[in-house]
Scaffold this active site. Structure first.
Site, PDB file in Angstrom:
ATOM      1  N   CYS A   1      -7.265   3.258   0.422  1.00 15.72           N
ATOM      2  CA  CYS A   1      -7.591   3.146   1.846  1.00 15.72           C
ATOM      3  C   CYS A   1      -9.000   3.655   2.118  1.00 15.72           C
ATOM      4  CB  CYS A   1      -6.563   3.912   2.690  1.00 15.72           C
ATOM      5  SG  CYS A   1      -4.922   3.162   2.697  1.00 15.72           S
TER       6      CYS A   1
ATOM      7  N   LYS B   1      -7.608  -0.221  12.121  1.00 13.97           N
ATOM      8  CA  LYS B   1      -7.228   0.354  10.819  1.00 13.97           C
ATOM      9  C   LYS B   1      -8.468   0.692   9.991  1.00 13.97           C
ATOM     10  CE  LYS B   1      -4.962   1.687   7.247  1.00 13.97           C
ATOM     11  NZ  LYS B   1      -3.994   0.893   6.489  1.00 13.97           N
TER      12      LYS B   1
END
Length: 420
Positions: free
Chosen positions: A270, A216
């Site tokens: 993010c 991720k």
């Protein structure tokens, strides 16, 4: 957990947790969404939502009415616990990851655990966090055998499975995107895989938890590095008097070149955050990743300087800062470079600054005493002689050249070719 009945607790009902809870509830599971905010809980239990996301309102209304989704401030007993809480920076100025919310969620889950339960961490985390959750649960519940540290068959399965979704497309991508399913043990991964196959149509690939955690972070760091190249190129072009949009257009005619579009920086929770988790874990080795973060942060200050110079060169001309969101067509202002730039300009120029943000009902708190006003796009076009484009909302893209021909334009997104 049987094939025909599954109870699920989703911990955290924010931009990822609520859509995830709704999608799982639609699959037929009985879902309790857990949040510390009573206002959020009350809103969801009315069948309403507290965030903007395409089609989420209708889905939440449907699953609440059907009785497969409810919200609570209390942790229930469940077959599956999904942790979807924030992982911000610690307040040390060093971009240190703060996993406190994840650990608090583990603490809240621990008293409810029973043999056979699956615990999944979805929050974006530094490598090793899922192991730390396991250790925390083992400390709180020594009566239960935890995977990887107990002999024989463990009582609890623990896995890490990050989302990889785009705001504005979350419901679709939660279902159709591939997933990395990382178990503390292969047995844990298989159990998590069986759960995700209930509602995910994309391919679910099993791996270990640490690899899934790093995956991720790598995905977002890769994007950050590529954006940094475009943003650095735009600053070089400004210094050399070049049209960066023309340079990129021509360079991208090469069959193996695809330079991204520059902007005023990088925002969101993010891409603007996750690369620092890699740097924190390998500070000496992560040189390119660190530099990319620094370049993208520097672009915000570059845009601020350029905008300031334009405003100062045209005294008394009203200014419209167009957009606060971190990307187009959403209401998410977290880590937004547009928000940062507009707020700094508002502090310096006061009531000369007007904000156009179609996804805001009011200005964020930092604009409170600046004198800046929230106005609509028509008012901006009629009354503001300087237009500073910070977000490429479709509403802004649709403005024809003749409606902005008399304004001075600083377009950081390249949405108006005639202004280049």
């Amino acid at each position: 957990m049987t094939n025909d009945k599954c109870t699920v607790a989703v911990v955290g009902l924010g931009y990822i947790g609520l859509p995830t809870a709704a999608i799982i509830a639609r699959s037929g599971c009985e879902v309790t969404g857990v949040d510390t905010s009573e206002a959020v809980v009350e809103t969801i239990n009315r069948g309403d939502i507290h965030i903007e996301e395409v089609d989420l309102d209708g889905l939440v209304q449907a699953v609440v009415a059907r009785g497969t989704l409810r919200a609570s401030v209390d942790m229930p007993e469940a077959d599956v616990y999904v942790i979807a809480v924030p992982t911000p920076f610690a307040k040390d100025g060093e971009h240190t990851p703060d996993t406190g919310y994840v650990m608090a969620a583990a603490d809240a889950i621990a008293p409810r655990l029973k043999s056979g339960v699956l615990v999944i961490v979805e929050s974006t985390c530094p490598v090793g966090t899922t192991d730390a959750v396991r250790d925390r649960l083992a400390q709180k519940r020594p009566d239960l055998a935890m995977p990887g540290i107990a002999e024989g068959t463990p009582d609890i399965a623990i896995a890490y499975c990050p989302e990889r979704v785009l705001p504005g497309r979350i419901l679709e991508e939660l279902v159709h995107n591939d997933r990395s399913v990382g178990g503390i043990t292969p047995r844990c991964a298989r159990k998590a895989l069986a759960f995700y196959k209930r509602f995910v149509r994309g391919e679910c690939v099993t791996t270990d938890a640490r690899s899934a955690e790093m995956t991720k972070l790598v995905e977002n760091a890769f994007r950050d590095v590529n954006i940094a190249f475009a943003n650095e190129l735009s600053m070089i072009a400004d210094k050399q008097g070049l049209d960066v949009w023309e340079v990129i257009r021509l360079a991208n005619r090469h069959p193996r070149v695809n330079v991204l579009t520059p902007g005023p920086g990088v925002g969101g929770h993010c891409i603007a955050v996750d690369p620092w988790f890699i740097v924190h874990g390998a500070a000496e080795e992560a040189r390119v990743i660190r530099t990319a973060r620094e370049v993208n942060d520097a672009k915000m200050h570059h845009v601020l300087d350029q905008a300031t110079a334009l405003i100062e060169a045209n005294p008394d001309v009203p200014v419209a800062c167009m957009g606060l969101a971190f990307k187009a067509n959403i209401d998410d202002f977290r880590e937004s470079p547009a928000r940062f730039i507009a707020a700094r300009l508002a502090r310096k120029f006061g009531e000369r600054i007007n904000i156009v943000e179609p996804y805001a009902k009011e200005l964020p708190i930092e604009f409170g005493e600046t004198g800046a006003n929230l106005i609509d796009i028509d008012t901006a076009l009629e009354s503001c002689g300087i237009l500073i484009v910070l977000v490429d909302h479709d509403l802004f893209r649709s403005i024809p050249a003749d409606e902005r021909k008399d304004a001075l334009v600083y377009d950081t997104r390249g949405i108006w070719p005639a202004a280049r």
